[in-house]
Design a protein around this motif. Structure first.
Motif, PDB file in Angstrom:
ATOM      1  N   SER A  63       0.830  -1.204   0.000  1.00 48.92           N
ATOM      2  CA  SER A  63       0.000   0.000   0.000  1.00 48.92           C
ATOM      3  C   SER A  63       0.866   1.256   0.000  1.00 48.92           C
ATOM      4  CB  SER A  63      -0.906   0.023   1.240  1.00 48.92           C
ATOM      5  OG  SER A  63      -1.700  -1.139   1.311  1.00 48.92           O
ATOM      6  N   GLN A  64       0.246   2.365  -0.399  1.00 48.72           N
ATOM      7  CA  GLN A  64       0.914   3.649  -0.273  1.00 48.72           C
ATOM      8  C   GLN A  64       0.767   4.153   1.156  1.00 48.72           C
ATOM      9  OE1 GLN A  64       0.741   6.690  -3.644  1.00 48.72           O
ATOM     10  NE2 GLN A  64      -1.248   5.692  -3.859  1.00 48.72           N
ATOM     11  N   ALA A  65       1.781   4.874   1.625  1.00 52.00           N
ATOM     12  CA  ALA A  65       1.708   5.515   2.929  1.00 52.00           C
ATOM     13  C   ALA A  65       2.301   6.910   2.774  1.00 52.00           C
ATOM     14  CB  ALA A  65       2.463   4.724   3.985  1.00 52.00           C
ATOM     15  N   ILE A  66       1.486   7.919   3.060  1.00 50.90           N
ATOM     16  CA  ILE A  66       1.883   9.311   2.821  1.00 50.90           C
ATOM     17  C   ILE A  66       1.655  10.122   4.079  1.00 50.90           C
ATOM     18  CG2 ILE A  66       1.458  11.373   1.421  1.00 50.90           C
ATOM     19  CD1 ILE A  66       0.223   9.475  -0.704  1.00 50.90           C
ATOM     20  N   GLU A  67       2.632  10.917   4.451  1.00 57.14           N
ATOM     21  CA  GLU A  67       2.446  11.846   5.558  1.00 57.14           C
ATOM     22  C   GLU A  67       2.220  13.245   4.996  1.00 57.14           C
ATOM     23  OE1 GLU A  67       4.433  13.281   9.791  1.00 57.14           O
ATOM     24  OE2 GLU A  67       5.652  12.214   8.318  1.00 57.14           O
ATOM     25  N   THR A  68       1.244  13.949   5.554  1.00 62.64           N
ATOM     26  CA  THR A  68       0.944  15.296   5.086  1.00 62.64           C
ATOM     27  C   THR A  68       0.518  16.158   6.273  1.00 62.64           C
ATOM     28  OG1 THR A  68      -0.264  16.566   3.407  1.00 62.64           O
ATOM     29  CG2 THR A  68      -1.491  14.867   4.575  1.00 62.64           C
ATOM     30  N   THR A  69       0.192  17.398   6.000  1.00 60.28           N
ATOM     31  CA  THR A  69      -0.286  18.307   7.042  1.00 60.28           C
ATOM     32  C   THR A  69      -1.758  18.630   6.789  1.00 60.28           C
ATOM     33  OG1 THR A  69       0.325  20.279   5.778  1.00 60.28           O
ATOM     34  CG2 THR A  69       2.004  19.338   7.246  1.00 60.28           C
ATOM     35  N   LYS A  70      -2.386  19.261   7.767  1.00 58.71           N
ATOM     36  CA  LYS A  70      -3.785  19.663   7.591  1.00 58.71           C
ATOM     37  C   LYS A  70      -3.927  20.602   6.398  1.00 58.71           C
ATOM     38  CE  LYS A  70      -5.077  19.301  12.476  1.00 58.71           C
ATOM     39  NZ  LYS A  70      -5.574  20.042  13.672  1.00 58.71           N
ATOM     40  N   ASP A  71      -2.989  21.525   6.273  1.00 58.75           N
ATOM     41  CA  ASP A  71      -3.068  22.517   5.196  1.00 58.75           C
ATOM     42  C   ASP A  71      -2.904  21.889   3.817  1.00 58.75           C
ATOM     43  OD1 ASP A  71      -3.426  24.486   7.072  1.00 58.75           O
ATOM     44  OD2 ASP A  71      -1.310  25.090   7.119  1.00 58.75           O
ATOM     45  N   LYS A  72      -2.167  20.798   3.739  1.00 54.84           N
ATOM     46  CA  LYS A  72      -1.893  20.173   2.452  1.00 54.84           C
ATOM     47  C   LYS A  72      -2.714  18.911   2.188  1.00 54.84           C
ATOM     48  CE  LYS A  72       2.859  21.892   2.006  1.00 54.84           C
ATOM     49  NZ  LYS A  72       4.288  21.521   1.802  1.00 54.84           N
ATOM     50  N   LEU A  73      -3.690  18.646   3.069  1.00 56.92           N
ATOM     51  CA  LEU A  73      -4.473  17.418   2.907  1.00 56.92           C
ATOM     52  C   LEU A  73      -5.250  17.410   1.598  1.00 56.92           C
ATOM     53  CD1 LEU A  73      -5.495  14.723   3.933  1.00 56.92           C
ATOM     54  CD2 LEU A  73      -7.264  15.956   5.231  1.00 56.92           C
ATOM     55  N   THR A  74      -5.885  18.523   1.243  1.00 56.72           N
ATOM     56  CA  THR A  74      -6.649  18.590  -0.007  1.00 56.72           C
ATOM     57  C   THR A  74      -5.743  18.317  -1.202  1.00 56.72           C
ATOM     58  OG1 THR A  74      -8.236  20.170   0.915  1.00 56.72           O
ATOM     59  CG2 THR A  74      -8.059  20.063  -1.483  1.00 56.72           C
ATOM     60  N   GLU A  75      -4.595  18.944  -1.216  1.00 58.75           N
ATOM     61  CA  GLU A  75      -3.634  18.752  -2.308  1.00 58.75           C
ATOM     62  C   GLU A  75      -3.186  17.298  -2.392  1.00 58.75           C
ATOM     63  OE1 GLU A  75       0.980  20.115  -3.133  1.00 58.75           O
ATOM     64  OE2 GLU A  75      -0.339  21.460  -2.014  1.00 58.75           O
ATOM     65  N   THR A  76      -2.944  16.689  -1.233  1.00 59.05           N
ATOM     66  CA  THR A  76      -2.506  15.287  -1.198  1.00 59.05           C
ATOM     67  C   THR A  76      -3.607  14.360  -1.703  1.00 59.05           C
ATOM     68  OG1 THR A  76      -1.076  15.753   0.706  1.00 59.05           O
ATOM     69  CG2 THR A  76      -1.634  13.453   0.293  1.00 59.05           C
ATOM     70  N   LEU A  77      -4.831  14.584  -1.240  1.00 63.72           N
ATOM     71  CA  LEU A  77      -5.950  13.750  -1.680  1.00 63.72           C
ATOM     72  C   LEU A  77      -6.187  13.884  -3.179  1.00 63.72           C
ATOM     73  CD1 LEU A  77      -8.543  14.257   1.217  1.00 63.72           C
ATOM     74  CD2 LEU A  77      -7.370  12.134   0.598  1.00 63.72           C
ATOM     75  N   LYS A  78      -6.056  15.095  -3.691  1.00 68.77           N
ATOM     76  CA  LYS A  78      -6.260  15.315  -5.125  1.00 68.77           C
ATOM     77  C   LYS A  78      -5.249  14.526  -5.940  1.00 68.77           C
ATOM     78  CE  LYS A  78      -6.963  18.940  -8.568  1.00 68.77           C
ATOM     79  NZ  LYS A  78      -7.085  20.398  -8.815  1.00 68.77           N
ATOM     80  N   ALA A  79      -3.985  14.554  -5.525  1.00 64.50           N
ATOM     81  CA  ALA A  79      -2.951  13.814  -6.248  1.00 64.50           C
ATOM     82  C   ALA A  79      -3.202  12.315  -6.190  1.00 64.50           C
ATOM     83  CB  ALA A  79      -1.579  14.154  -5.666  1.00 64.50           C
ATOM     84  N   VAL A  80      -3.616  11.804  -5.027  1.00 65.90           N
ATOM     85  CA  VAL A  80      -3.881  10.372  -4.877  1.00 65.90           C
ATOM     86  C   VAL A  80      -5.065   9.952  -5.745  1.00 65.90           C
ATOM     87  CG1 VAL A  80      -4.665   8.590  -3.265  1.00 65.90           C
ATOM     88  CG2 VAL A  80      -2.870  10.189  -2.583  1.00 65.90           C
ATOM     89  N   CYS A  81      -6.146  10.732  -5.700  1.00 64.18           N
ATOM     90  CA  CYS A  81      -7.334  10.395  -6.491  1.00 64.18           C
ATOM     91  C   CYS A  81      -7.042  10.445  -7.985  1.00 64.18           C
ATOM     92  CB  CYS A  81      -8.478  11.355  -6.147  1.00 64.18           C
ATOM     93  SG  CYS A  81      -9.166  11.130  -4.501  1.00 64.18           S
ATOM     94  N   GLU A  82      -6.324  11.460  -8.426  1.00 61.13           N
ATOM     95  CA  GLU A  82      -5.990  11.559  -9.849  1.00 61.13           C
ATOM     96  C   GLU A  82      -5.128  10.382 -10.288  1.00 61.13           C
ATOM     97  OE1 GLU A  82      -4.240  15.392 -10.311  1.00 61.13           O
ATOM     98  OE2 GLU A  82      -6.177  16.449 -10.398  1.00 61.13           O
ATOM     99  N   GLY A  83      -4.253   9.931  -9.405  1.00 64.67           N
ATOM    100  CA  GLY A  83      -3.435   8.767  -9.736  1.00 64.67           C
ATOM    101  C   GLY A  83      -4.267   7.516  -9.935  1.00 64.67           C
ATOM    102  N   TYR A  84      -5.267   7.316  -9.075  1.00 64.92           N
ATOM    103  CA  TYR A  84      -6.119   6.135  -9.200  1.00 64.92           C
ATOM    104  C   TYR A  84      -7.106   6.261 -10.360  1.00 64.92           C
ATOM    105  CZ  TYR A  84      -4.612   4.184  -4.716  1.00 64.92           C
ATOM    106  OH  TYR A  84      -3.878   3.625  -3.696  1.00 64.92           O
ATOM    107  N   CYS A  85      -7.435   7.476 -10.746  1.00 61.60           N
ATOM    108  CA  CYS A  85      -8.447   7.692 -11.786  1.00 61.60           C
ATOM    109  C   CYS A  85      -7.847   7.867 -13.178  1.00 61.60           C
ATOM    110  CB  CYS A  85      -9.302   8.908 -11.436  1.00 61.60           C
ATOM    111  SG  CYS A  85     -10.376   8.668  -9.997  1.00 61.60           S
ATOM    112  N   GLN A  86      -6.565   7.592 -13.337  1.00 61.65           N
ATOM    113  CA  GLN A  86      -5.962   7.663 -14.656  1.00 61.65           C
ATOM    114  C   GLN A  86      -6.626   6.647 -15.577  1.00 61.65           C
ATOM    115  OE1 GLN A  86      -3.702   9.757 -15.981  1.00 61.65           O
ATOM    116  NE2 GLN A  86      -3.789  10.898 -14.051  1.00 61.65           N
ATOM    117  N   PRO A  87      -7.052   7.048 -16.788  1.00 61.49           N
ATOM    118  CA  PRO A  87      -7.718   6.111 -17.703  1.00 61.49           C
ATOM    119  C   PRO A  87      -6.782   4.996 -18.152  1.00 61.49           C
ATOM    120  CG  PRO A  87      -7.204   8.165 -18.826  1.00 61.49           C
ATOM    121  CD  PRO A  87      -6.913   8.393 -17.372  1.00 61.49           C
ATOM    122  N   GLU A  88      -7.333   3.804 -18.270  1.00 63.69           N
ATOM    123  CA  GLU A  88      -6.545   2.647 -18.691  1.00 63.69           C
ATOM    124  C   GLU A  88      -7.324   1.817 -19.700  1.00 63.69           C
ATOM    125  OE1 GLU A  88      -5.573   0.415 -15.261  1.00 63.69           O
ATOM    126  OE2 GLU A  88      -4.357   1.970 -14.322  1.00 63.69           O
TER     127      GLU A  88
END
Length: 246
Positions: A63-88
């Motif tokens: 699994s992935q394991a990522i540490e982030t801050t409260k301020d950067k949580l939205t940015e982190t979630l966006k990157a993770v979701c976009e990675g999983y939603c890449q068309p294949e």
């Protein structure tokens, strides 16, 4: 009137089979001779627990394991979701790019939903007012489900989820990828500490969740000839996001 029927006759019968009088007073819990289960990682700091959790999640659970801050949580979630939603593959054009998010106020207070959503990526928030079926339909279509965890167990990479109306169990079970958001302050060593918290809640008369899920990485099984297969009865991918809240 009590809703428990035939309790007395049932217990009387058990006592008779045991060859003793029926006990009606509470029995004192015996002290354990060995308490080594309390000693595992007992002196670890939150950062040390985080390191153990991340290492186990990556190496043993895939699994992935990522540490982030409260301020950067939205940015982190966006990157993770976009990675999983890449068309294949051939169905890329029609492949759904949807994410379902828990309505737990602790999670929603930390993220900007508008910043997560794009024309290509639709965000849904679990909505109890819609009823059961509409939420399940969304969870079945979604590529990603994001939930807020009560605790994370460093020793086994296990996420602890309490069932509640705002966070349906389907969010972490039906999408292809599960994303678990957990504060660093909620990391504990192992199951011993997680169950102790539930025990304290019960002893204090607090309401206990109807279901507690312990989830360690993506769904997998090795029932057939000890060959591990991932995603048989649940998510294929898992990401742990640890918020530095200390």
């Amino acid at each position: 009137m009590s809703q428990i029927h035939n309790r007395d006759s049932f217990l009387d019968n058990i006592a008779q089979k045991l060859g003793r009088a029926r006990r009606t007073e509470p029995v004192a819990k015996p002290e354990l001779k060995h308490t080594c289960h309390h000693d595992v990682m007992a002196g670890f700091t939150p950062d040390e627990l985080k390191n153990v959790l991340c290492e186990y999640a990556r190496t043993s659970l895939g699994s992935q394991a990522i540490e982030t801050t409260k301020d950067k949580l939205t940015e982190t979630l966006k990157a993770v979701c976009e990675g999983y939603c890449q068309p294949e593959g051939e169905d890329a054009a029609t492949d759904p790019k949807e994410t379902i998010i828990s309505a737990d106020p602790r999670l929603l207070s930390l993220i900007d939903i508008n910043a997560l959503e794009t024309p290509e990526h639709c965000i849904h928030i679990w909505n109890t007012q819609l009823g059961y079926e509409p939420n399940i339909d969304v969870a079945e279509r979604a590529k990603v489900g994001i939930v807020f965890a009560e605790q994370a167990l460093a020793e086994s990479g296990t996420i602890v989820l309490y069932s509640q109306p705002a966070q349906g169990r389907a969010i972490s079970l039906l999408p292809e990828a599960s994303v678990f958001v957990v504060p660093k302050s909620a990391l504990v060593a192992r199951l011993t500490q997680a169950t102790r918290i539930l025990h304290e809640k019960a002893r204090n008369g607090e309401r206990i969740p109807s279901c507690v899920n312990f989830i360690s990485g993506p769904s997998s099984t090795a029932d057939i000839e000890l060959i591990k297969v991932v995603g048989v009865h649940g998510p294929v991918y898992a990401t742990y996001i640890i918020i530095d809240d200390m």
